[in-house]
Design a protein around this motif. Structure first.
Motif, PDB file in Angstrom:
ATOM      1  N   GLN A 162       8.083  -3.860  -2.916  1.00 58.48           N
ATOM      2  CA  GLN A 162       6.863  -4.015  -2.153  1.00 58.48           C
ATOM      3  C   GLN A 162       6.274  -5.341  -2.177  1.00 58.48           C
ATOM      4  OE1 GLN A 162       4.410  -0.811  -4.358  1.00 58.48           O
ATOM      5  NE2 GLN A 162       4.518  -0.012  -2.136  1.00 58.48           N
ATOM      6  N   MET A 163       6.370  -6.112  -3.247  1.00 58.32           N
ATOM      7  CA  MET A 163       5.745  -7.601  -3.586  1.00 58.32           C
ATOM      8  C   MET A 163       6.307  -8.483  -2.623  1.00 58.32           C
ATOM      9  SD  MET A 163       5.032  -7.962  -7.499  1.00 58.32           S
ATOM     10  CE  MET A 163       3.937  -6.960  -8.477  1.00 58.32           C
ATOM     11  N   ARG A 164       7.751  -8.494  -2.400  1.00 53.46           N
ATOM     12  CA  ARG A 164       8.288  -9.314  -1.576  1.00 53.46           C
ATOM     13  C   ARG A 164       8.009  -9.044  -0.215  1.00 53.46           C
ATOM     14  NH1 ARG A 164      12.305  -8.741   2.127  1.00 53.46           N
ATOM     15  NH2 ARG A 164      13.551  -6.602   1.896  1.00 53.46           N
ATOM     16  N   ASP A 195       7.509   0.350   4.233  1.00 60.83           N
ATOM     17  CA  ASP A 195       7.987  -1.028   5.391  1.00 60.83           C
ATOM     18  C   ASP A 195       7.003  -0.991   6.490  1.00 60.83           C
ATOM     19  OD1 ASP A 195      10.372  -1.477   4.166  1.00 60.83           O
ATOM     20  OD2 ASP A 195      11.429   0.433   5.104  1.00 60.83           O
ATOM     21  N   ASP A 196       5.925  -0.321   6.242  1.00 61.01           N
ATOM     22  CA  ASP A 196       4.818  -0.277   7.340  1.00 61.01           C
ATOM     23  C   ASP A 196       4.299  -1.871   7.582  1.00 61.01           C
ATOM     24  OD1 ASP A 196       5.152   2.554   7.428  1.00 61.01           O
ATOM     25  OD2 ASP A 196       3.275   2.808   6.867  1.00 61.01           O
ATOM     26  N   THR A 197       3.520  -2.093   8.376  1.00 60.43           N
ATOM     27  CA  THR A 197       2.693  -3.249   8.440  1.00 60.43           C
ATOM     28  C   THR A 197       1.354  -2.815   8.604  1.00 60.43           C
ATOM     29  OG1 THR A 197       2.725  -3.143  10.937  1.00 60.43           O
ATOM     30  CG2 THR A 197       4.247  -4.223  10.099  1.00 60.43           C
ATOM     31  N   GLY A 198       0.309  -3.800   8.551  1.00 62.21           N
ATOM     32  CA  GLY A 198      -1.106  -3.684   8.334  1.00 62.21           C
ATOM     33  C   GLY A 198      -1.532  -3.852   6.951  1.00 62.21           C
ATOM     34  N   SER A 199      -2.714  -3.217   6.671  1.00 59.59           N
ATOM     35  CA  SER A 199      -3.247  -3.377   5.346  1.00 59.59           C
ATOM     36  C   SER A 199      -2.399  -2.882   4.103  1.00 59.59           C
ATOM     37  CB  SER A 199      -4.646  -2.887   5.381  1.00 59.59           C
ATOM     38  OG  SER A 199      -5.170  -2.487   4.013  1.00 59.59           O
ATOM     39  N   LYS A 200      -2.232  -3.665   2.973  1.00 59.97           N
ATOM     40  CA  LYS A 200      -1.374  -2.936   1.893  1.00 59.97           C
ATOM     41  C   LYS A 200      -2.281  -2.310   0.920  1.00 59.97           C
ATOM     42  CE  LYS A 200      -2.007  -7.164  -0.958  1.00 59.97           C
ATOM     43  NZ  LYS A 200      -2.189  -8.527  -0.117  1.00 59.97           N
ATOM     44  N   GLN A 201      -3.584  -2.250   1.204  1.00 57.58           N
ATOM     45  CA  GLN A 201      -4.670  -1.268   0.624  1.00 57.58           C
ATOM     46  C   GLN A 201      -4.793  -0.241   1.137  1.00 57.58           C
ATOM     47  OE1 GLN A 201      -5.493  -4.902   0.839  1.00 57.58           O
ATOM     48  NE2 GLN A 201      -5.290  -5.553  -1.330  1.00 57.58           N
ATOM     49  N   TRP A 202      -4.649  -0.107   2.337  1.00 57.97           N
ATOM     50  CA  TRP A 202      -5.176   1.211   3.226  1.00 57.97           C
ATOM     51  C   TRP A 202      -4.357   2.469   2.689  1.00 57.97           C
ATOM     52  CZ3 TRP A 202      -8.890   3.422   4.880  1.00 57.97           C
ATOM     53  CH2 TRP A 202      -8.886   4.602   5.783  1.00 57.97           C
ATOM     54  N   PRO A 203      -3.303   2.332   2.471  1.00 56.40           N
ATOM     55  CA  PRO A 203      -2.173   3.664   2.214  1.00 56.40           C
ATOM     56  C   PRO A 203      -2.703   4.115   0.766  1.00 56.40           C
ATOM     57  CG  PRO A 203      -0.820   1.919   2.938  1.00 56.40           C
ATOM     58  CD  PRO A 203      -2.177   1.320   2.774  1.00 56.40           C
TER      59      PRO A 203
END
Length: 343
Positions: free
Chosen positions: A50-52, A246-254
């Motif tokens: 996830q970090m990369r 593999d989504d885009t957008g906010s990483k906090q939202w999920p």
């Protein structure tokens, strides 16, 4: 030891695995209360994947050295630290910084590895073992005779989770792809094919009254299904959002969405409970309590490995310089077990 050199893997930004950089430098010194660990084994976990992509919800700004955990021998001790620790094999949970030949940690965060475990064996049990143990025994508080559902039962955390659950006398239903079903059956797990089966329907067939706990690393839609599969008095432990990798957008939202759901469900008048498990929870409030729990739980996991109750296979061992290959292999989902990096 005097001419040892620091070698570390740097994640410079959102890059393909081949974009990882190797950096060399001077071995760091141990400050007051610290130890320098000469790394013997560090792992490739889902967090680094996830970090990369810039998708881990509280990763530091780029560039940084990834590596969630490590096992190695204490090379030097700082002021105020028992010098007798030098030469001892220890494990540490660091979140970032583990993919390096030498790592500085607070001496209070180093947990001794018992004799009889190799560095690689111990490494497979650090992050995955603590996560599995705490979810099972501190969050879900499972008891013998109960039935639980483990999503990703052949994955890093899932495989340790099912073994610890079986050792506690718990019945386990586990989702996995078909090629892992035989090995799950050998561990006493009832496998469900998440690709071909209607998972909720199949779990209801196997546990008509619901399950006592669900361990869900997928997030998204899966969390809602997991909640609905609980028996009265059951516990949902969500611990990730792998389905949004593999989504885009906010990483906090999920993660915020899962937190919102668990809060709402717990506010409803029912006997079921929902938790979002975060291995670092409570550290800000009480570092001493956090450390004591971590030490106790990792010691329990190491003991279970020594007793043969938990086998955490090593899928591949690669040198630190081949971190890109290791990360690509981890992301391919073609191997079973932990991918370990060594100096």
């Amino acid at each position: 030891m005097g001419n040892a050199q620091l070698v570390e893997v740097v994640l410079p930004g959102v890059v393909a695995p081949e974009g990882l950089q190797i950096r060399q430098g001077v071995v760091p010194a141990a400050g007051p209360g610290q130890v320098v660990i000469a790394m013997e084994a560090t792992g490739v976990s889902f967090a680094e994947q996830q970090m990369r992509r810039g998708r881990y919800y509280d990763q530091p700004p780029f560039p940084f050295v990834p590596g969630y955990d490590l096992v190695g021998r204490v090379l030097t001790t700082g002021q105020g630290v028992d010098p007798g620790l030098a030469g001892r094999r220890v494990a540490a949970l660091v979140k970032v910084g583990g993919w390096a030949s030498h790592v500085v940690v607070d001496a209070r965060d180093a947990v001794e590895v018992p004799d009889g475990l190799t560095a690689e064996e111990a490494e497979t049990a650090v992050l995955n073992g603590i996560t599995a143990w705490q979810m099972l025994h501190r969050k879900a508080r499972v008891r013998a005779g109960q039935t639980v559902l483990v999503h990703g039962a052949s994955g890093g955390v899932g495989s340790v989770l099912v073994q610890l659950a079986r050792a506690a006398g718990v019945k386990v239903i586990g989702t996995a792809s078909v090629r892992h079903h035989d090995s799950l059956r050998e561990r006493g797990v009832v496998p469900v094919d998440y690709r071909a089966d209607d998972v909720p329907a199949r779990v209801r067939e196997l546990a008509p009254g619901g399950v006592d706990a669900v361990f869900d690393h997928l997030g998204g839609r899966s969390v809602i299904d997991s909640w609905r599969l609980l028996a009265p008095g059951g516990t949902l432990v969500a611990y990730g959002s792998a389905s949004t990798r593999d989504d885009t957008g906010s990483k906090q939202w999920p993660v915020l969405k899962i937190l919102g759901r668990t809060w709402l469900w717990n506010a409803l008048p029912n006997r079921r409970r929902a938790h979002f498990y975060n291995i670092w929870a409570g550290r800000a409030l009480s570092a001493a309590r956090f450390r004591a729990r971590l030490r106790a739980d990792l010691t329990e996991v190491f003991a279970a490995v020594l007793r043969g109750e938990v086998a955490a296979p090593v899928a591949a061992t690669l040198p630190l310089a081949q971190a890109a290959e290791a990360l690509r292999l981890a992301e391919s989902s073609t191997v079973t077990g932990k991918i370990v990096l060594t100096p």
